[in-house]
Design an enzyme around this catalytic site. Structure first.
Site, PDB file in Angstrom:
ATOM      1  N   TYR A 189       5.171  28.232 -22.772  1.00 34.41           N
ATOM      2  CA  TYR A 189       4.000  27.480 -22.300  1.00 34.41           C
ATOM      3  C   TYR A 189       3.398  26.659 -23.439  1.00 34.41           C
ATOM      4  O   TYR A 189       3.006  25.515 -23.254  1.00 34.41           O
ATOM      5  CB  TYR A 189       2.944  28.431 -21.726  1.00 34.41           C
ATOM      6  CG  TYR A 189       1.803  27.668 -21.089  1.00 34.41           C
ATOM      7  CD1 TYR A 189       1.876  27.274 -19.764  1.00 34.41           C
ATOM      8  CD2 TYR A 189       0.681  27.304 -21.839  1.00 34.41           C
ATOM      9  CE1 TYR A 189       0.870  26.524 -19.178  1.00 34.41           C
ATOM     10  CE2 TYR A 189      -0.345  26.554 -21.255  1.00 34.41           C
ATOM     11  CZ  TYR A 189      -0.255  26.175 -19.936  1.00 34.41           C
ATOM     12  OH  TYR A 189      -1.244  25.430 -19.367  1.00 34.41           O
ATOM     13  N   PHE A 236      -0.377  -5.004 -14.721  1.00 34.62           N
ATOM     14  CA  PHE A 236       0.611  -4.189 -14.036  1.00 34.62           C
ATOM     15  C   PHE A 236      -0.159  -3.307 -13.050  1.00 34.62           C
ATOM     16  O   PHE A 236      -1.289  -2.898 -13.319  1.00 34.62           O
ATOM     17  CB  PHE A 236       1.474  -3.339 -14.985  1.00 34.62           C
ATOM     18  CG  PHE A 236       2.506  -2.579 -14.200  1.00 34.62           C
ATOM     19  CD1 PHE A 236       3.565  -3.247 -13.627  1.00 34.62           C
ATOM     20  CD2 PHE A 236       2.365  -1.215 -13.958  1.00 34.62           C
ATOM     21  CE1 PHE A 236       4.483  -2.577 -12.822  1.00 34.62           C
ATOM     22  CE2 PHE A 236       3.280  -0.538 -13.158  1.00 34.62           C
ATOM     23  CZ  PHE A 236       4.341  -1.219 -12.590  1.00 34.62           C
ATOM     24  N   THR A 237       0.475  -3.021 -11.909  1.00 28.13           N
ATOM     25  CA  THR A 237      -0.213  -2.375 -10.785  1.00 28.13           C
ATOM     26  C   THR A 237      -0.984  -1.109 -11.187  1.00 28.13           C
ATOM     27  O   THR A 237      -2.205  -1.039 -11.035  1.00 28.13           O
ATOM     28  CB  THR A 237       0.811  -2.036  -9.691  1.00 28.13           C
ATOM     29  OG1 THR A 237       1.887  -1.303 -10.278  1.00 28.13           O
ATOM     30  CG2 THR A 237       1.366  -3.309  -9.050  1.00 28.13           C
ATOM     31  N   ASP A 293       1.492  -1.278 -24.073  1.00 28.22           N
ATOM     32  CA  ASP A 293       2.310  -0.643 -23.041  1.00 28.22           C
ATOM     33  C   ASP A 293       3.753  -0.784 -23.519  1.00 28.22           C
ATOM     34  O   ASP A 293       4.369  -1.847 -23.384  1.00 28.22           O
ATOM     35  CB  ASP A 293       2.090  -1.325 -21.686  1.00 28.22           C
ATOM     36  CG  ASP A 293       2.897  -0.663 -20.574  1.00 28.22           C
ATOM     37  OD1 ASP A 293       3.851   0.075 -20.897  1.00 28.22           O
ATOM     38  OD2 ASP A 293       2.588  -0.902 -19.397  1.00 28.22           O
ATOM     39  N   LYS A 350      11.730   4.431 -18.381  1.00 29.75           N
ATOM     40  CA  LYS A 350      12.423   3.146 -18.526  1.00 29.75           C
ATOM     41  C   LYS A 350      13.234   3.156 -19.825  1.00 29.75           C
ATOM     42  O   LYS A 350      14.249   3.842 -19.909  1.00 29.75           O
ATOM     43  CB  LYS A 350      11.416   1.993 -18.495  1.00 29.75           C
ATOM     44  CG  LYS A 350      10.918   1.646 -17.097  1.00 29.75           C
ATOM     45  CD  LYS A 350       9.789   2.507 -16.654  1.00 29.75           C
ATOM     46  CE  LYS A 350       9.029   1.952 -15.475  1.00 29.75           C
ATOM     47  NZ  LYS A 350       7.987   2.862 -15.009  1.00 29.75           N
ATOM     48  N   ARG A 381       7.351  -8.116  -5.400  1.00 28.74           N
ATOM     49  CA  ARG A 381       6.398  -8.275  -6.507  1.00 28.74           C
ATOM     50  C   ARG A 381       5.654  -9.582  -6.292  1.00 28.74           C
ATOM     51  O   ARG A 381       5.852 -10.575  -6.979  1.00 28.74           O
ATOM     52  CB  ARG A 381       7.109  -8.283  -7.873  1.00 28.74           C
ATOM     53  CG  ARG A 381       7.771  -6.984  -8.271  1.00 28.74           C
ATOM     54  CD  ARG A 381       6.883  -5.938  -8.922  1.00 28.74           C
ATOM     55  NE  ARG A 381       6.094  -5.102  -8.053  1.00 28.74           N
ATOM     56  CZ  ARG A 381       5.700  -3.868  -8.369  1.00 28.74           C
ATOM     57  NH1 ARG A 381       6.056  -3.305  -9.501  1.00 28.74           N
ATOM     58  NH2 ARG A 381       4.937  -3.173  -7.560  1.00 28.74           N
ATOM     59  N   PHE A 401       1.467  -1.633  -1.930  1.00 33.11           N
ATOM     60  CA  PHE A 401       2.894  -1.985  -1.806  1.00 33.11           C
ATOM     61  C   PHE A 401       3.776  -0.759  -1.601  1.00 33.11           C
ATOM     62  O   PHE A 401       4.840  -0.851  -1.006  1.00 33.11           O
ATOM     63  CB  PHE A 401       3.359  -2.761  -3.041  1.00 33.11           C
ATOM     64  CG  PHE A 401       3.124  -2.044  -4.338  1.00 33.11           C
ATOM     65  CD1 PHE A 401       1.900  -2.116  -4.975  1.00 33.11           C
ATOM     66  CD2 PHE A 401       4.117  -1.270  -4.903  1.00 33.11           C
ATOM     67  CE1 PHE A 401       1.664  -1.432  -6.147  1.00 33.11           C
ATOM     68  CE2 PHE A 401       3.902  -0.576  -6.085  1.00 33.11           C
ATOM     69  CZ  PHE A 401       2.666  -0.665  -6.705  1.00 33.11           C
TER      70      PHE A 401
HETATM   71  N1  F0G Z   1       3.701   0.135 -17.273  1.00 32.58           N
HETATM   72  C1  F0G Z   1       4.722  -0.621 -16.854  1.00 32.58           C
HETATM   73  C2  F0G Z   1       5.000  -1.925 -17.531  1.00 32.58           C
HETATM   74  C3  F0G Z   1       5.539  -0.183 -15.797  1.00 32.58           C
HETATM   75  O1  F0G Z   1       6.539  -0.952 -15.394  1.00 32.58           O
HETATM   76  C4  F0G Z   1       5.241   1.056 -15.178  1.00 32.58           C
HETATM   77  C5  F0G Z   1       6.031   1.525 -14.046  1.00 32.58           C
HETATM   78  C6  F0G Z   1       4.166   1.802 -15.645  1.00 32.58           C
HETATM   79  C7  F0G Z   1       3.424   1.311 -16.706  1.00 32.58           C
HETATM   80  C8  F0G Z   1       3.767   3.113 -15.008  1.00 32.58           C
HETATM   81  O2  F0G Z   1       4.659   4.097 -15.369  1.00 32.58           O
HETATM   82  O3  F0G Z   1       5.794   4.738 -13.233  1.00 32.58           O
HETATM   83  O4  F0G Z   1       5.962   6.169 -15.267  1.00 32.58           O
HETATM   84  O5  F0G Z   1       3.844   6.029 -14.014  1.00 32.58           O
HETATM   85  N2  F0G Z   1       6.809   0.780 -13.423  1.00 32.58           N
HETATM   86  C9  F0G Z   1       7.723   1.149 -12.366  1.00 32.58           C
HETATM   87  C10 F0G Z   1       8.475  -0.070 -11.924  1.00 32.58           C
HETATM   88  C11 F0G Z   1       7.122   1.921 -11.264  1.00 32.58           C
HETATM   89  O6  F0G Z   1       9.245   0.055 -10.959  1.00 32.58           O
HETATM   90  O7  F0G Z   1       8.340  -1.127 -12.531  1.00 32.58           O
HETATM   91  P1  F0G Z   1       5.086   5.318 -14.408  1.00 32.58           P
END
Ligand code: F0G
Length: 471
Positions: free
Chosen positions: A85, A137-138, A228, A271, A395, A462
């Site tokens: 843990y 970013f979303t 990021d 990624k 997108r 989305f």
């Molecule tokens: N920042 C970027 C640039 C991203 O592309 C993503 C996720 C995140 C943050 C968030 O990270 O998914 O690990 O919580 N992008 C995915 C995509 C979902 O399909 O582009 P996460």
């Protein structure tokens, strides 16, 4: 060999290809269901590719997130999971890898990128503050808004033009930033939210020169820069290829130099870092680290696992090292370029220059007759699945969501369908199949009609929105 034969051999050898720096040890079967089955699956999924079952997908380019193939070393690392843990061995290996390759002093593990975004936003944004960045970013913007911040896009204008060939379309426009800071005052800027590469702009990079100028500006005004770093390795590759003075540096050297000009970074390790789940947040300031370490235990898990199993952290530590190898990055981005160049040869409208992790089809170029409130990129994404079982992602207007103040659609300049390429997963033949599918959808573009949204979730719509064809 006679000299004549040698000559012919030499001519044949003029074409020099590159190949992936790995061979395949395990395979996962995929299959294509019939067109009737795909039509039914699409209807059941409300014309949203996020709602399809993966068994109904042939080539899955929904995302490059968590979909990469791990290496034999990473799989071996899974067996070294220390599931204590507290104080797992794997945590210390991960901490060391982040320090060695990204250069930050302190690291907090999180379950994935948005976990890190949540912690950072809650810790450093005061309600009412502004967060300027190089395109939204979303999930990033949503966490900034949930913490009471307002995201302001200060990316260069070229980023909004899919045809513009600027080599660093992810750059921050320092004039836009300067005007904002003058207007609201540096004390009302929470931090600069800098992404390398910029996902929503088409995987476009930021130059080292731009960051150097940004660093100068921010130091003068006492503003912090958080990166990021989700696809920062790919950004480093573009710097190596395109920016003067970097051709002879390794990706690892460029990555570290870039990070050294920022105050910290958050990471979706799903990624660049070549794992199926995981994330981290790293900073240089001890006090900030302490605050983050206090918050991680509330939302993610103890500060030595942050929502990951020990084995996940081991695979991640190994992935970080594999991710920065020059031959790996060249073949990863090279495969994206290969697909993009096929499409460009056929004059299909895509975002240029070709980005690092994905091809972005310009849905406006496919469907100039479909207005943006009938979701052209959603239509294109659905059509591509229907034709060939290839799954991409919208997108455009759907992803951009609604303005929290006015409640209207945001109507972004870019209306795109993304085909994201998982790392180390598909072959060149898969890319050929994808390119041909896109061509057929393009050739049939004039008969295609729009969609209406029949279910709209409040946040990140989305992911779960549902659509129906207009008559
Ligand atoms: N920042 C970027 C640039 C991203 O592309 C993503 C996720 C995140 C943050 C968030 O990270 O998914 O690990 O919580 N992008 C995915 C995509 C979902 O399909 O582009 P996460």
């Amino acid at each position: 060999m006679t000299s004549a034969k040698l000559k012919t051999f030499g001519q044949q050898m003029k074409r020099r290809s590159w190949a992936e720096p790995w061979k395949i040890k395990a395979v996962e079967p995929i299959r294509m269901i019939t067109k009737e089955q795909r039509a039914r699956a699409l209807q059941e999924a409300g014309y949203n590719t996020f709602l399809l079952r993966s068994a109904d997908v042939y080539i899955d380019l929904l995302t490059d997130s968590g979909t990469s193939a791990m290496s034999d070393r990473q799989w071996a690392g899974i067996m070294l999971g220390d599931e204590a843990y507290a104080g797992s061995n794997n945590f210390y290996r991960l901490e060391q890898a982040v320090q060695d390759y990204y250069g930050y002093k302190h690291m907090v593990p999180t379950h994935q990128g948005r976990g890190a975004e949540h912690l950072l936003s809650q810790t450093v944004i005061k309600p009412g503050q502004y967060v300027p960045g190089n395109m939204y970013f979303t999930t990033t913007r949503l966490h900034q808004e949930l913490a009471g911040g307002t995201f302001i896009d200060v990316i260069t204008d070229q980023a909004h033009d899919p045809e513009d060939l600027h080599p660093f379309k992810g750059n921050i426009d320092l004039e836009k930033l300067g005007t904002l800071v003058e207007k609201v005052g540096a004390e009302n800027i929470a931090y600069i939210s800098l992404a390398g590469t910029v996902n929503m702009a088409g995987g476009q990079p930021v130059s080292m020169e731009n960051l150097r100028e940004l660093r100068g500006f921010c130091t003068r005004h006492g503003i912090r820069i958080f990166l990021d770093a989700t696809r920062m390795v790919e950004n480093a590759y573009f710097i190596q290829q395109r920016e003067e003075g970097y051709a002879d540096k390794t990706i690892a050297e460029i990555l570290k130099e870039f990070c050294s000009m920022t105050d910290g970074a958050w990471m979706s390790a799903k990624k660049d870092n070549l794992v199926n789940i995981g994330g981290w947040l790293a900073v240089n300031d001890y006090e900030l680290f302490d605050a983050l370490r206090n918050l991680v235990v509330v939302y993610e898990g103890l500060h030595t696992y942050g929502g990951m199993a020990g084995r996940d952290m081991e695979a991640l530590a190994i992935g970080i090292e594999e991710a920065v190898q020059d031959d790996h990055v060249r073949s990863r981005v090279g495969q994206v370029l290969y697909l993009g160049e096929l499409l460009l040869d056929w004059e299909i409208p895509i975002v240029k220059p070709i980005g690092g992790h994905a091809i972005f089809l310009n849905a406006r170029g496919f469907y100039p007759h479909i207005p943006q409130d009938q979701f052209p990129a959603q239509v294109l994404t659905a059509q591509l699945y229907l034709d060939s079982g290839v799954r991409g992602m919208e997108r455009g207007n759907v992803s951009a969501g609604r303005d929290p103040k006015t409640g209207d659609h945001r109507y972004p300049a870019l209306e795109l369908t993304r085909l994201a390429i998982p790392r180390r997963v598909y072959t060149q033949a898969h890319m050929d199949v994808v390119a041909e599918a896109v061509k057929i959808v393009y050739d049939n573009r004039q008969q295609t009609t729009g969609l209406k949204m029949v279910y709209e979730p409040k946040d990140l719509r989305f992911f779960q929105a549902r659509f129906e064809p207009l008559d």
